[in-house]
Design an enzyme around this catalytic site. Structure first.
Site, PDB file in Angstrom:
ATOM      1  N   ASP A   1       0.855  -1.183   0.000  1.00  0.00           N
ATOM      2  CA  ASP A   1       0.000   0.000   0.000  1.00  0.00           C
ATOM      3  C   ASP A   1       0.888   1.229   0.000  1.00  0.00           C
ATOM      4  O   ASP A   1       1.889   1.283   0.728  1.00  0.00           O
ATOM      5  CB  ASP A   1      -0.903   0.018   1.240  1.00  0.00           C
ATOM      6  CG  ASP A   1      -1.992  -1.044   1.193  1.00  0.00           C
ATOM      7  OD1 ASP A   1      -2.350  -1.486   0.090  1.00  0.00           O
ATOM      8  OD2 ASP A   1      -2.496  -1.414   2.266  1.00  0.00           O
TER       9      ASP A   1
ATOM     10  N   ASP B   1      -7.067  -1.759  -4.112  1.00  0.00           N
ATOM     11  CA  ASP B   1      -8.049  -1.465  -3.069  1.00  0.00           C
ATOM     12  C   ASP B   1      -9.182  -0.586  -3.602  1.00  0.00           C
ATOM     13  O   ASP B   1     -10.355  -0.807  -3.296  1.00  0.00           O
ATOM     14  CB  ASP B   1      -7.386  -0.768  -1.880  1.00  0.00           C
ATOM     15  CG  ASP B   1      -6.359  -1.635  -1.175  1.00  0.00           C
ATOM     16  OD1 ASP B   1      -6.439  -2.876  -1.283  1.00  0.00           O
ATOM     17  OD2 ASP B   1      -5.469  -1.065  -0.520  1.00  0.00           O
TER      18      ASP B   1
END
Length: 159
Positions: A117, A136
């Site tokens: 991320d 995501d």
């Protein structure tokens, strides 16, 4: 079905290319943070071993494999569901977003042992502590799209 496959491939490619450029090319894994358009857009490296916001994260290797299997099972279920009968373009796009995003995060778990991320969005006076990635966003948009648009498919077919 072809539309869902194209969206899946596009999301998977965009997710993996963006991670490669930012994590490997810009060395975010070593630098930790890069301000892009502060505070609105920043790169903040976070290795997510769980699901959203690190939920169910753990240092155990078996949890990584559980999350890989769950993502693959959900992706397969969505894919089979889409393939069983015709759906609108919006439903096919939503399914492709969800499956492509899920597969992007599966690739990360296989390659890195965790999901990479790096996107962080904040506001003046408020620092968001969480990072996310292209996969995501695709998973979120795909899930919302499936909720919003699948009922419309059934009503259209009944009328």
């Amino acid at each position: 079905m072809r539309l869902a496959a194209k969206v899946t491939a596009g999301v998977l490619l965009l997710d993996q290319v963006s991670k490669y450029i930012v994590v490997q090319g810009m060395h975010l894994d070593e630098r930790g943070a890069i301000d892009v358009i502060p505070p609105y857009l920043n790169f903040r490296m976070a290795w997510n071993r769980g699901v959203n916001f690190g939920l169910f994260s753990g240092e155990t290797d078996w949890m990584r494999w559980v999350l890989i299997i769950v993502a693959l099972v959900i992706s397969l279920w969505v894919w089979v569901w889409i393939a069983r009968e015709p759906h609108s373009a919006r439903v096919n796009i939503s399914a492709g977003l969800l499956v492509g995003g899920a597969l992007g995060n599966v690739v990360d778990r296989l390659v890195y042992g965790a999901v990479a991320d790096f996107l962080n969005m904040s506001l003046p006076g408020w620092q968001n502590p969480y990072s996310f990635n292209v996969a995501d966003v695709a998973i979120f948009l795909g899930a919302v799209g499936l909720v919003l648009f699948t009922g419309k498919d059934h009503r259209a077919n009944e009328g």
